[in-house]
Design a protein around this motif. Structure first.
Motif, PDB file in Angstrom:
ATOM      1  N   ARG A 196       0.896  -1.318   0.017  1.00 45.94           N
ATOM      2  CA  ARG A 196       0.163   0.016   0.061  1.00 45.94           C
ATOM      3  C   ARG A 196       0.984   1.161  -0.048  1.00 45.94           C
ATOM      4  N   LEU A 238       1.874   1.788  -3.721  1.00 46.33           N
ATOM      5  CA  LEU A 238       0.957   2.296  -4.193  1.00 46.33           C
ATOM      6  C   LEU A 238       0.786   3.785  -4.148  1.00 46.33           C
ATOM      7  N   ASP A 298      -4.741   2.971 -11.129  1.00 49.09           N
ATOM      8  CA  ASP A 298      -5.818   2.485 -10.373  1.00 49.09           C
ATOM      9  C   ASP A 298      -5.986   1.028 -11.052  1.00 49.09           C
ATOM     10  N   ARG A 357      -3.465  -1.326  -9.134  1.00 47.38           N
ATOM     11  CA  ARG A 357      -3.896  -1.296  -7.708  1.00 47.38           C
ATOM     12  C   ARG A 357      -4.565  -2.551  -7.535  1.00 47.38           C
ATOM     13  N   LEU A 365      -3.290  -5.287  -4.914  1.00 45.72           N
ATOM     14  CA  LEU A 365      -4.046  -5.405  -3.728  1.00 45.72           C
ATOM     15  C   LEU A 365      -5.009  -6.634  -3.514  1.00 45.72           C
TER      16      LEU A 365
END
Length: 324
Positions: A138, A141, A289, A292, A296
């Motif tokens: 995280r 990112l 995005d 991500r 994740l």
């Protein structure tokens, strides 16, 4: 009394204003120095970029360069936003010299003074992390999101009153600082590259982070986006990106967090390294995005990096390449 062996730079009105502490980098003909400015008896750190013209420029070329640096430094002063280094001043003055000896200097230099950003550059920041944990992923990112937002803003024309598009021109781990609060900041904008689609006579870049057109001296928002894709590869893998488009596209697709995504999404992420600038994504925020979702949500063991992240390769200094 201790002898002062330091070198100084400053405008004609105060030629010893900045004491140069040490060189911290080089880009093209310019050298970056960590420096000090004395205010009310205390030294405040700044960064000074010095273009020394003693051996490289004729008077005519110096006059053109001085006007160009002045215009572009003023443009940088419009860029007020978290994530972009602040510019204090720019001036023409004597090259680095001992205190009190500016008048004896044989030539002139162009100087840009920027705020000093505390923290680690992105290469050192990445070396402290393995990305084994969700928290570290995280963090990575978040860094990419911050940089994507700033670059999209620069490229949109919103950064300047006239709507002029601004290009960073040399995005690489050494030109990104991350402070203790996790704020990423772009530093060392290439002054000769601030205008979009600018064709420069001398080609300076950081290998692995340069789009194909940069080899010809052409920089644009699309070239920044290519460099951002290379930066994302570096941040996720811990390895320097390869020099070629196809190799970078292949390496991106092989990243564990990307490899398990649907083919269409993999292709969309690979587009950031397309050899055709027109085919690269328009929005880096949208690109991150998409990334991500893989970083994740991928949970397989193969998506976890090894206990020791690959050691980053030693930083390679920007170097000139011949026009193709």
């Amino acid at each position: 009394m201790t002898r002062d062996n330091s070198l100084y730079v400053g405008p004609a009105s105060a030629p010893d204003r900045y004491r140069l502490r040490r060189s911290i980098g080089r880009g093209g003909e310019a050298v970056l120095y960590l420096a000090e400015l004395e205010l009310s008896g205390a030294a405040e750190p700044v960064v000074v970029k010095v273009l020394d013209t003693r051996r490289t420029m004729t008077e005519e070329r110096f006059a053109r360069a001085s006007a160009d640096w002045g215009d572009q430094a003023e443009l940088l002063r419009f860029l007020h936003r978290p994530g972009i280094v602040g510019v204090r001043e720019h001036f023409e003055g004597a090259p680095p010299h001992p205190r009190g000896q500016a008048e004896e200097a044989p030539a002139r230099s162009l100087c840009l003074v920027m705020n000093h950003v505390e923290g680690l550059d992105l290469r050192d920041w990445r070396a402290e992390r393995t990305l084994e944990t969700p928290a570290e992923r995280r963090e990575a990112l978040r860094t990419l999101v911050q940089l994507a937002e700033v670059l999209d803003w620069l490229h949109s024309g919103q950064a300047t009153p006239s709507g002029r598009v601004v290009v960073h021109g040399d995005l690489s781990p050494g030109n990104v600082m991350v402070d203790g609060d996790g704020q990423a900041t772009l530093v060392d904008f290439g002054l000769s590259k601030i205008a979009p689609d600018r064709l420069t006579a001398e080609v300076w870049f950081t290998p692995g982070f340069a789009a194909p057109e940069v080899y010809e001296g052409r920089r644009s928002p699309a070239a920044d986006r290519y460099a951002f894709g290379a930066l994302a590869y570096f941040l996720l893998s811990g390895e320097d990106p390869p020099a070629g488009c196809e190799q970078l596209r292949d390496r991106l697709a092989r990243l564990p967090w990307i490899a398990e995504l649907p083919p269409a999404q993999i292709a969309a992420l690979q587009a950031v390294a397309d050899p055709d600038p027109e085919r690269r994504p328009d929005s880096l925020v949208t690109w991150v995005d998409q990334l991500r979702r893989g970083v994740l949500t991928t949970t397989s063991a193969s998506a976890r990096p090894s206990a020791a992240a690959p050691a980053p390769q030693p930083a390679t200094a920007p170097r000139p390449r011949p026009r193709l």
